[in-house]
Scaffold this motif. Sequence first.
Motif, PDB file in Angstrom:
ATOM      1  N   LEU A  63     -34.832  57.903  40.521  1.00 11.04           N
ATOM      2  CA  LEU A  63     -34.378  57.297  41.762  1.00 11.04           C
ATOM      3  C   LEU A  63     -34.544  58.262  42.932  1.00 11.04           C
ATOM      4  CD1 LEU A  63     -32.748  55.104  43.358  1.00 11.04           C
ATOM      5  CD2 LEU A  63     -30.688  56.293  42.602  1.00 11.04           C
ATOM      6  N   LEU A  64     -35.190  57.789  43.989  1.00 11.80           N
ATOM      7  CA  LEU A  64     -35.340  58.544  45.230  1.00 11.80           C
ATOM      8  C   LEU A  64     -34.619  57.791  46.335  1.00 11.80           C
ATOM      9  CD1 LEU A  64     -39.156  59.107  44.859  1.00 11.80           C
ATOM     10  CD2 LEU A  64     -37.520  60.964  45.012  1.00 11.80           C
ATOM     11  N   VAL A  65     -33.816  58.509  47.117  1.00 16.51           N
ATOM     12  CA  VAL A  65     -33.162  57.931  48.292  1.00 16.51           C
ATOM     13  C   VAL A  65     -33.692  58.697  49.495  1.00 16.51           C
ATOM     14  CG1 VAL A  65     -30.995  57.482  49.489  1.00 16.51           C
ATOM     15  CG2 VAL A  65     -31.088  57.338  46.982  1.00 16.51           C
ATOM     16  N   GLN A  66     -34.277  57.977  50.445  1.00 15.58           N
ATOM     17  CA  GLN A  66     -34.869  58.612  51.617  1.00 15.58           C
ATOM     18  C   GLN A  66     -33.807  59.400  52.372  1.00 15.58           C
ATOM     19  OE1 GLN A  66     -34.373  57.896  55.082  1.00 15.58           O
ATOM     20  NE2 GLN A  66     -36.064  59.112  55.837  1.00 15.58           N
ATOM     21  N   ASN A  67     -34.183  60.599  52.815  1.00 18.54           N
ATOM     22  CA  ASN A  67     -33.286  61.483  53.554  1.00 18.54           C
ATOM     23  C   ASN A  67     -33.676  61.476  55.032  1.00 18.54           C
ATOM     24  OD1 ASN A  67     -33.051  64.999  53.978  1.00 18.54           O
ATOM     25  ND2 ASN A  67     -31.296  63.649  53.998  1.00 18.54           N
ATOM     26  N   ILE A  68     -34.686  62.236  55.417  1.00 17.57           N
ATOM     27  CA  ILE A  68     -35.086  62.297  56.824  1.00 17.57           C
ATOM     28  C   ILE A  68     -36.590  62.076  56.969  1.00 17.57           C
ATOM     29  CG2 ILE A  68     -33.239  63.889  57.482  1.00 17.57           C
ATOM     30  CD1 ILE A  68     -35.533  66.061  57.638  1.00 17.57           C
ATOM     31  N   SER A  69     -36.994  61.893  58.197  1.00 19.50           N
ATOM     32  CA  SER A  69     -38.391  61.913  58.600  1.00 19.50           C
ATOM     33  C   SER A  69     -38.437  62.816  59.816  1.00 19.50           C
ATOM     34  CB  SER A  69     -38.863  60.497  58.955  1.00 19.50           C
ATOM     35  OG  SER A  69     -40.147  60.545  59.506  1.00 19.50           O
ATOM     36  N   ASP A  70     -39.200  63.916  59.714  1.00 18.33           N
ATOM     37  CA  ASP A  70     -39.220  64.847  60.842  1.00 18.33           C
ATOM     38  C   ASP A  70     -40.179  64.370  61.931  1.00 18.33           C
ATOM     39  OD1 ASP A  70     -41.808  65.644  60.114  1.00 18.33           O
ATOM     40  OD2 ASP A  70     -41.174  67.544  59.247  1.00 18.33           O
ATOM     41  N   VAL A  71     -40.375  65.189  62.939  1.00 21.46           N
ATOM     42  CA  VAL A  71     -41.160  64.812  64.107  1.00 21.46           C
ATOM     43  C   VAL A  71     -42.611  64.482  63.742  1.00 21.46           C
ATOM     44  CG1 VAL A  71     -41.875  67.134  64.818  1.00 21.46           C
ATOM     45  CG2 VAL A  71     -41.471  65.383  66.536  1.00 21.46           C
ATOM     46  N   ARG A  72     -43.128  65.021  62.650  1.00 24.84           N
ATOM     47  CA  ARG A  72     -44.501  64.736  62.203  1.00 24.84           C
ATOM     48  C   ARG A  72     -44.537  63.691  61.083  1.00 24.84           C
ATOM     49  NH1 ARG A  72     -48.883  68.173  64.423  1.00 24.84           N
ATOM     50  NH2 ARG A  72     -47.744  69.625  65.708  1.00 24.84           N
ATOM     51  N   SER A  73     -43.427  62.992  60.888  1.00 25.50           N
ATOM     52  CA  SER A  73     -43.301  61.955  59.849  1.00 25.50           C
ATOM     53  C   SER A  73     -43.421  62.509  58.436  1.00 25.50           C
ATOM     54  CB  SER A  73     -44.319  60.827  60.066  1.00 25.50           C
ATOM     55  OG  SER A  73     -44.040  60.155  61.262  1.00 25.50           O
ATOM     56  N   ASN A  74     -42.947  63.722  58.227  1.00 26.38           N
ATOM     57  CA  ASN A  74     -42.835  64.271  56.881  1.00 26.38           C
ATOM     58  C   ASN A  74     -41.497  63.800  56.319  1.00 26.38           C
ATOM     59  OD1 ASN A  74     -45.236  66.049  56.768  1.00 26.38           O
ATOM     60  ND2 ASN A  74     -44.226  67.073  58.471  1.00 26.38           N
ATOM     61  N   TRP A  75     -41.534  62.987  55.280  1.00 30.50           N
ATOM     62  CA  TRP A  75     -40.321  62.402  54.710  1.00 30.50           C
ATOM     63  C   TRP A  75     -39.758  63.286  53.614  1.00 30.50           C
ATOM     64  CZ3 TRP A  75     -39.166  56.629  54.426  1.00 30.50           C
ATOM     65  CH2 TRP A  75     -39.499  56.013  55.640  1.00 30.50           C
ATOM     66  N   THR A  76     -38.432  63.297  53.524  1.00 27.15           N
ATOM     67  CA  THR A  76     -37.754  63.978  52.418  1.00 27.15           C
ATOM     68  C   THR A  76     -36.848  62.970  51.713  1.00 27.15           C
ATOM     69  OG1 THR A  76     -35.887  64.724  53.765  1.00 27.15           O
ATOM     70  CG2 THR A  76     -37.794  66.199  53.622  1.00 27.15           C
ATOM     71  N   TYR A  77     -36.476  63.300  50.485  1.00 30.51           N
ATOM     72  CA  TYR A  77     -35.699  62.391  49.638  1.00 30.51           C
ATOM     73  C   TYR A  77     -34.674  63.164  48.827  1.00 30.51           C
ATOM     74  CZ  TYR A  77     -39.641  59.249  50.457  1.00 30.51           C
ATOM     75  OH  TYR A  77     -40.599  58.470  51.045  1.00 30.51           O
ATOM     76  N   TYR A  78     -33.613  62.481  48.446  1.00 31.16           N
ATOM     77  CA  TYR A  78     -32.726  62.957  47.391  1.00 31.16           C
ATOM     78  C   TYR A  78     -33.318  62.424  46.093  1.00 31.16           C
ATOM     79  CZ  TYR A  78     -29.404  63.537  51.231  1.00 31.16           C
ATOM     80  OH  TYR A  78     -28.797  63.894  52.404  1.00 31.16           O
ATOM     81  N   LEU A  79     -33.279  63.228  45.048  1.00 34.36           N
ATOM     82  CA  LEU A  79     -33.834  62.809  43.758  1.00 34.36           C
ATOM     83  C   LEU A  79     -32.730  62.790  42.708  1.00 34.36           C
ATOM     84  CD1 LEU A  79     -36.215  62.140  41.836  1.00 34.36           C
ATOM     85  CD2 LEU A  79     -36.538  64.624  41.570  1.00 34.36           C
ATOM     86  N   TYR A  80     -32.661  61.665  41.988  1.00 36.64           N
ATOM     87  CA  TYR A  80     -31.732  61.489  40.875  1.00 36.64           C
ATOM     88  C   TYR A  80     -32.579  61.153  39.645  1.00 36.64           C
ATOM     89  CZ  TYR A  80     -28.489  61.139  44.743  1.00 36.64           C
ATOM     90  OH  TYR A  80     -27.781  61.402  45.899  1.00 36.64           O
ATOM     91  N   VAL A  81     -32.654  62.105  38.713  1.00 34.63           N
ATOM     92  CA  VAL A  81     -33.483  61.950  37.519  1.00 34.63           C
ATOM     93  C   VAL A  81     -32.693  61.188  36.465  1.00 34.63           C
ATOM     94  CG1 VAL A  81     -34.659  63.206  35.666  1.00 34.63           C
ATOM     95  CG2 VAL A  81     -34.810  64.029  38.018  1.00 34.63           C
TER      96      VAL A  81
END
Length: 192
Positions: free
Chosen positions: A96-114
Amino acid sequence: MENFRIKISQKVPVFIIVFFPIFLWAQNNQQIKTDNIYPKEKIEVSLIGVKGFNDETPHYNLTIYKNKKIILKDQVYSKVGEIQFEDFNGDGIKDLLVQNISDVRSNWTYYLYVFDNRNKTFKKILDFESVKNPVYNPKYQWVESYVVSGTNYLNLYKITGDKVKDLKYIIEDRESVNFEQEYKKAVKKLIK
């Protein structure tokens, strides 16, 4: 000028005023049955927004249920409240991935639950939200992070236990660098 504002507000249909807040609430609240992802488990994932209507801070309560019982609860920051399912540990079962942020260049980060298949639960991978644009490479069993910035680059990570470890290998993607050759060097150095 004030008369102009009054005229505009008088032209706004009542149904927009009534249903727009409901639409926003529904958009920020998800209940997902995962029978097609975990067919033998009765797992549901809930991502409920806890912000007020005028609050600009998008916080969510993530709750994962198995047989209607809570097996994981977490409060997360998410810019768009998006959930994805992808395998990030090579066991063939989606995590499971839950979206975290999108920075100014649209680089997305996620929380990961294995997903822990043995215990039929999920474990959060600490610091995974620092990995931008993560993609799991099953061949080398690492996470690749292609970052768009002034100079684009690829960073490599490994999930060990409940943490993500930076492998301290960065490959720049620019004209003066042969990206494919540098990637092969990384493979030789890191896979021994």
